[in-house]
Design a protein around this motif. Structure first.
Motif: not given
Length: 201
Positions: A157-162, A37-39
Motif C-alpha cells: 500500500v505504501v509503495f503504491a502510494g509513493y 508494478v515496482a511496488a
C-alpha cells in the motif's frame, strides 16, 4: 495486532530506502502503472526474508527469557541505527532517463532484487518481528506468518502510494531538498523514540 507493531512497521516501510527510491523513480520516469508494478515487485522481495525468519526463529520463541532479551536489544540497536543512518542520508532522487519502455516482468525482477538484497529487511525480520510474539504462545509460527503478511500488505500500500504520488508530480518538480531534509529528521526522531521505548519496556 498491537499499535506498536503497526506504527513501527509503517515507519520502516515508509522510510525512504532503496525500494522506495526505485518505486518513485519508476513512477517519475514511466508513470503510475510502472510505479504500481515496482511496488508489487518490492513487496515480493520481502518473501525470502520472511521465510528465513519464520523457519529459523519459530523454535527459538520457546527457549528462554535470555533469548528474548537478546532479540529485544538487537531490535533497539536496529532502531537506533536506522535513526542514525536516516539522519546521515544524502543524495538526490534520480530517475531513469532511458526512454525505452520496460516490460512489467523486468520492472518486477529489478524490484524483487532490490528488496531481496536489502539488509534492513533481514535485520527487521530476524531481530524485531519476534518481539511481537509471546514466548509462551502456542501458535508462534502462525503468529509470525500473520505479522509478516500485515507487514507485506503495508509495504504494498505504501509503495503504491509513493509510485502514484511520483507519477502525479512527474511533469512538475522531481524533489524539494528542504522537504526531504525535514522528512529525514522526522523519521530519525521516530526511530530513536521507538528504540528508547523498546529499551525501557
Amino acid at each position: 495486532m498491537s499499535i506498536e507493531f503497526l506504527l513501527t512497521s509503517l515507519i520502516v516501510v515508509a522510510t525512504p530506502g532503496t525500494g522506495v527510491l526505485y518505486t518513485v523513480a519508476a513512477g517519475l520516469s514511466r508513470g503510475a502503472r510502472a510505479g504500481y508494478v515496482a511496488a508489487i515487485g518490492c513487496t515480493l522481495g520481502i518473501v525470502p526474508h520472511m521465510l528465513a525468519a519464520i523457519t529459523g526463529l519459530a523454535a527459538l520463541l520457546h527457549t528462554s527469557a535470555l533469548a528474548f532479551q537478546v532479540l529485544k536489544y538487537l531490535g533497539v540497536a536496529y532502531l537506533l541505527y536506522m535513526a542514525w543512518s536516516t539522519l546521515r542520508a544524502r543524495g538526490a532522487l534520480t530517475t531513469d532517463e532511458d526512454a525505452t519502455p520496460r516490460s512489467a516482468a523486468k520492472v518486477i525482477v529489478s524490484a524483487v532484487l532490490i528488496n531481496l538484497l536489502n539488509p534492513k529487511l533481514t535485520i527487521f525480520f530476524l531481530a524485531f518481528l519476534p518481539q511481537f510474539v509471546g514466548p509462551g504462545e502456542s501458535n508462534a509460527l502462525l503468529r509470525m506468518v500473520e505479522l509478516s503478511a500485515v507487514f507485506m500488505l503495508l509495504s504494498l500500500v505504501v509503495f503504491a502510494g509513493y509510485g502514484k504520488f511520483a507519477a502525479a508530480i512527474r511533469h512538475r518538480v522531481m524533489s524539494h531538498p528542504p522537504v526531504l531534509a525535514w522528512m529525514r529528521r522526522v523519521f530519525a526522531g521516530a526511530f530513536a523514540a521507538l528504540g528508547a521505548k523498546l529499551a525501557l519496556t
